[in-house]
Structure formats: structure tokens, C-alpha cells
Design an enzyme around this catalytic site. Structure first.
Site, short mmCIF file in Angstrom:
data_model
loop_
_atom_site.label_atom_id
_atom_site.label_comp_id
_atom_site.label_asym_id
_atom_site.label_seq_id
_atom_site.Cartn_x
_atom_site.Cartn_y
_atom_site.Cartn_z
N ASP A 8 0.71 -1.65 0.08
CA ASP A 8 -0.12 0.02 0.08
C ASP A 8 1.21 0.91 0.32
O ASP A 8 1.63 0.89 0.61
CB ASP A 8 -0.40 0.41 1.11
CG ASP A 8 -1.79 -0.92 0.84
OD1 ASP A 8 -1.58 -2.04 0.06
OD2 ASP A 8 -2.70 -1.36 2.19
N ASP A 129 -16.32 -3.53 -1.04
CA ASP A 129 -14.96 -3.46 -0.03
C ASP A 129 -16.51 -3.00 1.15
O ASP A 129 -17.40 -2.27 0.93
CB ASP A 129 -14.49 -1.65 -0.37
CG ASP A 129 -13.13 -1.91 -1.23
OD1 ASP A 129 -12.66 -3.10 -0.90
OD2 ASP A 129 -13.33 -1.44 -2.08
#
Length: 249
Positions: A8, A129
Site C-alpha cells: 500500500d 469493500d
């Protein structure tokens, strides 16, 4: 089954967030390219990259760094974060990214998403998500009000090549995966599903493995766990290979 090591990117470094919160970050490496090479050397078959700056801003931020990561690796890269138009998608694919993960526009602009899938067949996936059963967008800060069951038929019809399913409540928390929700999706989907959020130990990988044999589960993304050492990537991939070899005999 594949364990996807995750990188990330935020402000040019490798971080992990808890439940997607930008104010709850841990920096794990200041050299993302070296980190990418490390996960390849540890047996990674794919690399999962998220441009967090891009996800929060809605536009690509770490493109030069992502190109450098792709150039440094022999394994394919899948990328998400800030990809909200065809020009950005094309630029990333030309930079060496193998496949792209789309979140916000897949839910908010279905026609634009379908056009992306048509323009780049087999290379566009969707990120679903979920928090409390509802899907989030815009870097997990906006509530779409939609559920997986409500959007799945449309996404599959649009030409989605794969699905990343994240349980936000478990992301970065190392509390194990949401097996019931994941199994439900992997059975309903006609394309590969990848689990994200909560994969913390080899036992979590072992719990997911049977689903990879009976449903469309392709694997799981692991981030914080492989950085903090509660899951060893090489050990996990070796265990999976042993299971697959035994089944082939």
C-alpha cells in the site's frame, strides 16, 4: 490458490492502515521497489499494489513509483486506487500493470465501468469493500448504500474479470477472514474472487483453502500479517503447493 502480498503506497512509502483509516497508518518500508522484490523472492506469484493517495484523491498519484515496481519484477502486478477513467487505466497497463482493480466508478458510474471492461477485456476487476454489509466507495469514506448481492449481477454482466472482496471491519486488524460472507460471494460469482481483510496466520490460509477447491475463490491478499511476521509468505505458498500436489496424485 494464491496468497497475494500487498504493498500500500502513501507519500511514496509502504504503509498499512487499520480499517482503511488514513490517520491510523504504520510505515513498513521507505523503499517500495525493494519491498516488491522481497515479496517476489519470498515466493509471491502476484503482487497486489494499492495507491492509497490515489484512492483518497480520486486520481493517480504514485504512477512513476508503480512503473518502477513493475519494471523491477518478473511476476505480474495488480493495482487499485484512483483509477477512475480510461486514460488512467490505459497509462497503467502500458506501464506494465497486468490488471486493474476498480472501486468507485464500478458502483457510481456503471456505464463508464462497463466501457472500461469492454476496452480492456480480461484485465479489469472490481473491488467490493464492505462494512456492516454495505459497500463503501471513494477510499472507503463514502457509503454507497448498496450490498454485494445488489451489484454482483450487473458487475458480472459488464465483463468484470475478477473480484477483490474486502471486509473493512477486519482490514489490518488480523482477526481472521469473514468466511460466511466470502463463501457466499465465491459461490455466487462466475469469476475469480480474492479475499482481503483479516488474513493473519497460516491457519487463516488453511481455512480458506477448501473454498478454493469448491468455489471461485482464487486466493487472499495479505498485508500487515506478512510485514509483522504472523504469516510467512513462503511458508504459506509452500503449504498450498503441497496440498495441490497431493490432490494431483
Amino acid at each position: 490458490m494464491i496468497v497475494f502480498p500487498a504493498i500500500d503506497l502513501m507519500n511514496g512509502v509502504c504503509v498499512r492502515l487499520r480499517r482503511g483509516r488514513a490517520d491510523d497508518e504504520t510505515v513498513f518500508s521507505s523503499d517500495p521497489v525493494a519491498t516488491a522484490r522481497h515479496w517476489q523472492e519470498q515466493g509471491g506469484r502476484w503482487l497486489h499494489v494499492v495507491d492509497l493517495d490515489g484512492a483518497f484523491s480520486g486520481q493517480p498519484v504514485n504512477a512513476p513509483l508503480i512503473r518502477s515496481i513493475c519494471d523491477a519484477l518478473d511476476i505480474p502486478v495488480q493495482l487499485g486506487g484512483g483509477i477512475r477513467d480510461a486514460a488512467t487505466a490505459k497509462a497503467y497497463l502500458e506501464a506494465g500493470v497486468e490488471r486493474l482493480i476498480i472501486g468507485t466508478i464500478a458502483l457510481e458510474e456503471p456505464d463508464a465501468y462497463a466501457a472500461l471492461c469492454a476496452e480492456f477485456p480480461g484485465r479489469i476487476g472490481v473491488s467490493l469493500d464492505a462494512e456492516g454489509g454495505k459497500l463503501k466507495t471513494k477510499g472507503w469514506v463514502a457509503d454507497s448504500g448498496l450490498t454485494v448481492d445488489e451489484v454482483l449481477p450487473r458487475l458480472l454482466e459488464a465483463g468484470t474479470a475478477f473480484i477483490i472482496y474486502t471486509d473493512i471491519d477486519r482490514d489490518g486488524m488480523q482477526t481472521g477472514v469473514n468466511l460466511p460472507a466470502l463463501e457466499h460471494l465465491a459461490k455466487a460469482s462466475t469469476v475469480p474472487v480474492i479475499a482481503a481483510g483479516g488474513v493473519a496466520t497460516l491457519e487463516d490460509v488453511k481455512a480458506l483453502y477448501p473454498l478454493s477447491r469448491t468455489t471461485n475463490l482464487q486466493g487472499a491478499v495479505s498485508g500487515r500479517a506478512i510485514y509483522e511476521g504472523t504469516l510467512d509468505l513462503r511458508t504459506a505458498m509452500d503449504w498450498i503447493r503441497q496440498q495441490e500436489k497431493a490432490e494431483a496424485c
